[in-house]
Design a protein around this motif. Structure first.
Motif, PDB file in Angstrom:
ATOM      1  N   UNK A 163       0.840  -1.195   0.000  1.00  0.00           N
ATOM      2  CA  UNK A 163       0.000   0.000   0.000  1.00  0.00           C
ATOM      3  C   UNK A 163       0.872   1.241   0.000  1.00  0.00           C
ATOM      4  N   UNK A 164       1.771   1.299  -0.953  1.00  0.00           N
ATOM      5  CA  UNK A 164       2.684   2.426  -1.052  1.00  0.00           C
ATOM      6  C   UNK A 164       2.126   3.471  -2.011  1.00  0.00           C
ATOM      7  N   UNK A 165       2.438   4.722  -1.739  1.00  0.00           N
ATOM      8  CA  UNK A 165       1.884   5.826  -2.515  1.00  0.00           C
ATOM      9  C   UNK A 165       2.988   6.820  -2.878  1.00  0.00           C
ATOM     10  N   UNK A 166       2.797   7.590  -3.935  1.00  0.00           N
ATOM     11  CA  UNK A 166       3.718   8.693  -4.209  1.00  0.00           C
ATOM     12  C   UNK A 166       3.318   9.908  -3.373  1.00  0.00           C
ATOM     13  N   UNK A 167       4.280  10.661  -2.903  1.00  0.00           N
ATOM     14  CA  UNK A 167       4.017  11.961  -2.277  1.00  0.00           C
ATOM     15  C   UNK A 167       4.905  12.985  -2.971  1.00  0.00           C
ATOM     16  N   UNK A 168       4.276  14.032  -3.491  1.00  0.00           N
ATOM     17  CA  UNK A 168       4.992  15.050  -4.262  1.00  0.00           C
ATOM     18  C   UNK A 168       4.538  16.437  -3.830  1.00  0.00           C
ATOM     19  N   UNK A 169       5.494  17.328  -3.571  1.00  0.00           N
ATOM     20  CA  UNK A 169       5.217  18.740  -3.293  1.00  0.00           C
ATOM     21  C   UNK A 169       5.822  19.561  -4.431  1.00  0.00           C
ATOM     22  N   UNK A 170       4.993  20.379  -5.055  1.00  0.00           N
ATOM     23  CA  UNK A 170       5.486  21.221  -6.153  1.00  0.00           C
ATOM     24  C   UNK A 170       5.130  22.676  -5.892  1.00  0.00           C
ATOM     25  N   UNK A 171       6.116  23.526  -6.008  1.00  0.00           N
ATOM     26  CA  UNK A 171       5.913  24.965  -5.889  1.00  0.00           C
ATOM     27  C   UNK A 171       6.551  25.624  -7.105  1.00  0.00           C
ATOM     28  N   UNK A 172       5.801  26.437  -7.859  1.00  0.00           N
ATOM     29  CA  UNK A 172       6.365  27.059  -9.066  1.00  0.00           C
ATOM     30  C   UNK A 172       7.619  27.889  -8.811  1.00  0.00           C
ATOM     31  N   UNK A 173       7.810  28.343  -7.566  1.00  0.00           N
ATOM     32  CA  UNK A 173       9.019  29.127  -7.271  1.00  0.00           C
ATOM     33  C   UNK A 173      10.244  28.247  -7.021  1.00  0.00           C
TER      34      UNK A 173
END
Length: 641
Positions: free
Chosen positions: A510-520
């Motif tokens: 039960x693994x998932x991707x975690x992604x944080x994206x900030x345009x700066x």
């Protein structure tokens, strides 16, 4: 010497009950055949041993299902052998047995999504769906072979039952008849009570799901020992939310730090957009599998992979539950689900500190988007508890031309609706988008058929479509004035069907991707440390410089200095807590297993070689479970210490 009265009737009753055992054995074989890629059994002999241990669980189920049939069969009413009475017994027998038996067939398919036998929580999830008829029809259409097997076996069962006939005997109301019948009735009742409990020891508790783990070599085998009706029965009225006293309050505060306060960043108010992507498991995302060394690996998310190059991603992240609503409570409120779902328990209707409440206190507008019929999955109800300002569903979208016919509005048009609605909002805002298209029955819009790779499992094509919908969303969103002042989060609610052996391993299921994206480009990089859904809430508050104390069992993924990386979930009927060099399995009061961090299949139990690090991990697990239960039960899911 005269025969014991009614002995012929009792023989027939026993034969009929033995038929139930036979068909449960057949169902167990079929369950394994359908899911053998997920459950490792070394040999036929080992499988038969699991079946033998399953007899105790079958007995409990069979006696529950046949309680009225048994009573009616042995009750001394003088008419038991009459044709009309036997006809009543026939309908009583099959009305209960076939209903219970059918639950096993659901898990022939459903198990590959949840990796556990279905429980009461599974039924609770279905209650929130308005399109139950469409879902049933879709299941029937796609898995017709399961229905065919059920009806074929039911037909065979009925034929065999009809061969067990009771010869009509005219009984006289004699003392011997009634005395023998009452004595037999009492004896059979005692035997049934013992069978329902699991054995005849006065001191024992009734067997439960956890007991299946006593007989297995690896965790997945417990689901072969169990049967689905047993899992539903044992969780029907079970309240697993009970306070425990395992460690001191001081240890909880130091090991777990349930009240967080970060002062790592200056206070800012960027918009926050969270995509919770249906079944978008880590396995399907190429950027999250570069270090797995899976032979001939293929990913299906070209856009997410490209976005990941400009984002902060966590390649070793885990879901804290098995269902969609578990994902929402874990990600937004930092409240995981274990044996039973928090959202299906008696306790979700309380004040819950979450991303919603903390951001609203900072002046944020909050909204939840889900293209399914309003109320589906329980999101609307739970969203109201959390206090979202707005809910946007299929009703608000108001265009059934884009309805997929089963779950909701196709992702591409609904994501565009999401973008347009956000553009009309006053900043700052926090918006949660829960997608729908990457879901069984695994279809894409007709105009996109053939555009995305079919892949190794059916969901892969749908993952490609949702990835495309994300690409279209970002292409339009970047034109909007709010875009550059936004932190985007991408995470899956849970896993789904598995193509690669690496993800069939117990701790990788039960693994998932975690992604944080900030345009700066403030947050960019690849992090291989342990992470989990409940870490998203504290991480976002740390990112925006939220200065106040808040309740969180997770940890900031960018600046945490007090709590080391860890992941906790519930699987194979035990808590699974991973940190440092080990995975600890925990039964609610004590550790029952330790496994090397690289032994994701949890095949070699090292509990006989305990060391200081193992002891420390067990202590942290105890602290987590204790504080979790205490805060949920006492309704203290806030900053209250």
């Amino acid at each position: 010497m005269k025969k014991f009265p009614r002995i012929a009737e009792y023989k027939v009753m026993v034969t009929r009950l033995l038929l139930v055992y036979l068909f449960y054995f057949i169902a167990r074989i079929l369950f394994y055949v359908y899911n053998q890629s997920l459950i490792e059994v070394d040999s036929v002999f080992d499988f038969l041993k699991l079946c033998y241990h399953g007899l105790a669980f079958d007995t409990t189920t069979i006696l529950y299902a046949n309680a009225l049939f048994i009573i009616a069969s042995v009750f001394p009413v003088l008419i038991n052998t009459k044709k009309a009475y036997q006809k009543v017994l026939f309908y009583l027998y099959f009305s209960t047995n076939l209903l219970m038996y059918s639950a096993n067939f659901i898990d022939f398919i459903y198990y590959r999504y949840t990796f556990s036998r279905s429980t009461r929580a599974s039924l609770d999830t279905l209650e929130n769906e308005q399109n139950k008829t469409a879902l049933l029809f879709n299941f029937l259409l796609n898995y017709w072979h399961v229905f065919l097997l059920f009806f074929a076996l039911a037909y065979l069962w009925i034929l065999l039952y009809k061969k067990t006939k009771v010869k009509h005997v005219t009984e006289k109301p004699t003392l011997k008849y009634f005395a023998a019948s009452v004595a037999s009735f009492l004896l059979i009742t005692i035997l049934c009570i013992g069978g329902i409990r699991g054995d005849f020891k006065k001191s024992t508790r009734p067997i439960n799901l956890l007991d299946a783990n006593r007989y297995v070599q690896n965790a997945g085998q417990a689901d072969v020992v169990l049967n689905t009706p047993f899992a539903i029965i044992r969780t029907w009225n079970a309240n697993t939310f009970k306070k425990v006293n395992l460690v001191s309050k001081t240890q909880v505060d130091s090991l777990l730090v349930p009240i967080k306060q970060y002062k790592n960043n200056p206070s800012t108010k960027p918009n926050i957009v969270i995509f919770i992507l249906e079944s978008f498991a880590r396995e399907y995302n190429g950027a999250f599998n570069k270090g797995t060394k899976i032979p001939d690996y293929v990913g299906y998310t070209p856009f997410v992979d490209s976005l990941a190059q400009h984002s902060l991603i966590f390649t070793n992240a885990h879901a804290n539950g098995w269902k969609s609503i578990h994902g929402v409570s874990s990600i937004i409120a930092g409240v995981p689900s274990f044996k039973n779902a928090f959202t299906s328990s008696p306790y979700p209707k309380q004040k819950i500190e979450s991303l919603v409440s903390t951001l609203e206190s900072e002046g944020y507008d909050t909204s939840f988007f889900h293209g399914a019929p309003n109320g589906s999955m329980g999101f609307l109800g739970f969203g109201n508890i959390l206090g979202y300002d707005h809910y946007y569903g299929k009703t608000e979208y108001n265009n059934d031309a884009d309805f997929d016919g089963v779950w909701g509005i196709w992702d591409e048009p609904f994501f565009q609706y999401f973008n347009k609605t956000l553009t009309q909002k006053k900043q700052p805002f926090m918006a949660t988008m829960f997608s729908v298209s990457s879901h069984e029955p695994y279809k894409v819009p007709e105009k996109y058929e053939g555009k995305f790779p079919k892949g190794k499992v059916k969901i892969n094509e749908c993952i490609g479509y949702t990835d495309f919908a994300l690409k279209r969303f970002f292409a339009e969103a970047k034109k909007q004035p709010w875009y550059n002042n936004t932190i985007f989060v991408l995470v899956a609610d849970h896993g789904n069907t598995i193509a690669y052996d690496e993800y069939r391993k117990e701790f990788n299921r039960n693994t998932v991707p975690i992604l944080f994206y900030s345009p700066n480009k403030k947050y960019v990089g690849v992090n291989n440390d342990l992470a989990q859904q409940i870490d998203i809430y504290p991480t976002l508050l740390d990112m925006i410089g939220y200065q106040k104390p808040f309740r969180s069992w997770g940890r900031s993924l960018i600046n945490e200095k007090t709590v080391p990386p860890f992941a906790i979930k519930y699987g194979a009927n035990v808590y699974q807590f991973m940190s440092g060099n080990y995975i600890c399995t925990f039964d609610g009061t004590k550790a029952i297993g330790f496994y090397d961090k690289d032994d994701k299949g949890m095949a070699k139990n090292l509990i006989g070689k305990r060391n200081a690090e193992m002891n420390a991990i067990e202590l942290r697990c105890k602290a987590f479970v204790q504080d979790y239960m205490e805060r949920v039960v006492d309704k203290r899911l806030t900053t209250v210490k």
